[in-house]
Scaffold this motif. Structure first.
Motif, short mmCIF file in Angstrom:
data_model
loop_
_atom_site.label_atom_id
_atom_site.label_comp_id
_atom_site.label_asym_id
_atom_site.label_seq_id
_atom_site.Cartn_x
_atom_site.Cartn_y
_atom_site.Cartn_z
N TRP A 104 -91.28 6.76 12.49
CA TRP A 104 -91.99 5.67 12.48
C TRP A 104 -93.25 5.59 11.96
O TRP A 104 -93.72 4.60 11.21
CB TRP A 104 -92.33 5.31 14.00
N ILE A 105 -93.88 6.73 11.70
CA ILE A 105 -95.19 7.23 10.97
C ILE A 105 -94.89 7.03 9.61
O ILE A 105 -95.68 6.32 8.62
CB ILE A 105 -95.85 8.55 11.17
N ILE A 106 -93.65 7.37 9.10
CA ILE A 106 -93.54 7.37 7.60
C ILE A 106 -93.12 5.96 7.13
O ILE A 106 -93.62 5.69 5.99
CB ILE A 106 -92.05 8.27 7.36
N ILE A 107 -92.39 5.08 7.93
CA ILE A 107 -92.12 3.92 7.59
C ILE A 107 -93.54 3.19 7.52
O ILE A 107 -93.79 2.08 6.90
CB ILE A 107 -91.48 3.13 8.50
N ALA A 108 -94.54 3.40 8.72
CA ALA A 108 -95.83 2.54 8.99
C ALA A 108 -96.87 2.88 7.67
O ALA A 108 -97.64 1.87 7.22
CB ALA A 108 -96.55 2.95 9.84
N LEU A 109 -96.77 4.24 6.98
CA LEU A 109 -97.56 4.52 6.01
C LEU A 109 -97.54 3.72 4.89
O LEU A 109 -96.47 3.10 4.40
CB LEU A 109 -97.30 5.90 5.43
N PRO A 110 -98.49 3.23 4.32
CA PRO A 110 -98.68 2.35 3.01
C PRO A 110 -98.03 3.11 1.86
O PRO A 110 -98.12 4.23 1.42
CB PRO A 110 -100.21 2.04 2.95
N GLY A 111 -97.01 2.31 1.14
CA GLY A 111 -96.38 2.76 0.11
C GLY A 111 -96.68 2.17 -1.02
O GLY A 111 -97.74 1.34 -1.10
N PHE A 112 -96.18 2.48 -2.33
CA PHE A 112 -96.43 1.98 -3.76
C PHE A 112 -95.95 0.53 -3.59
O PHE A 112 -95.03 0.04 -3.01
CB PHE A 112 -95.67 2.67 -4.84
N ASP A 113 -96.67 -0.39 -4.19
CA ASP A 113 -96.58 -1.78 -4.34
C ASP A 113 -95.71 -2.38 -5.57
O ASP A 113 -95.44 -3.50 -5.57
CB ASP A 113 -97.79 -2.60 -4.12
#
Length: 238
Positions: A104-113
């Motif tokens: 859940w934390i990994i998915i919630a972290l902001p990724g490259f756009d």
């Protein structure tokens, strides 16, 4: 020296019988079994988020892993007893819940756009997003099924001693796997895309028969592993 009967040596009525032996947790074997059990369950939870259709058979991607968790549960119950097996079940699921929280934390972290980052985020959400619900299904199903499995195995051992190991494994497996499969499939079916009654029945029946058959086929291997550990556990060996 023979191990002293512990709290898992269930009292019996009627004619006197030899109380069953169980090993104490003092060697590396229990830790190894527990680690394998946790890894198998965590991986099977990830795999279970994918629906799998093999011809007319409907199952999920964790089908080939999950029976191993029950086999490991049989080994722990037979060698160490019900109370230790219950601790193993709780520990395994605490680790599974922790893994789900990490997803859940990994998915919630902001990724490259950029395009790659967006595609990666979508892939992670599709693969790991349903896992918390799968973990909930596994938590309820495995706690109930594995507890029943362990209790029956230990109760039968109290009556038969070291004899009829194959009967203990097979009898406990049927009861445990049925309860587990019914609870798990009832929650997980909609998560992996099974929304009709015929598909649900297929999912339950195939899951129960498959997992039970695997456990039956592995009875000789399970018995060998149990015998190997019993001979090497200092607190178990006579």
């Amino acid at each position: 020296m023979p191990s002293t009967p512990g709290p898992d040596a269930l009292p019996l009525t009627g004619s006197a019988r030899t109380l069953p032996k169980f090993a104490s947790i003092g060697s590396p074997y229990f830790g190894i079994l527990l680690a394998f059990m946790a890894v198998v369950l965590i991986l099977s939870n990830i795999g279970a988020s994918k629906g799998v259709a093999i011809g007319p058979v409907i199952t999920d991607g964790g089908f080939f892993l999950f029976p191993l968790a029950y086999i490991l549960g049989d080994v722990i119950s037979e060698v160490y007893g019900f109370k230790v097996a219950r601790k193993a079940i709780i520990t395994t699921f605490a680790l599974s819940v922790f893994a789900s929280l990490c997803y859940w934390i990994i998915i919630a972290l902001p990724g490259f756009d950029d395009e790659f980052g967006t595609a990666k985020q979508s892939a992670l959400e599709g693969a790991l997003g349903p896992v918390p619900l799968i973990v909930l299904a596994s938590l309820l199903a495995f706690l109930a099924g594995q507890t029943i499995n362990s209790w029956i195995l230990v109760k039968m051992k109290a009556r038969t001693g070291e004899k009829s190991l194959w009967a203990r494994i097979m009898s406990s497996s049927v009861a445990g796997e049925f309860v587990d499969t019914l609870i798990f499939c009832s929650i997980a079916a909609s998560v992996i895309g099974i929304n009709d009654f015929a598909g649900f029945v297929n999912y339950v029946v195939v899951g129960f028969l498959y997992k039970t058959l695997v456990e039956f086929l592995f009875v000789p291997v399970t018995s060998l592993v149990i015998g190997y550990i019993k001979k090497r556990e200092p607190s178990y060996a006579a």
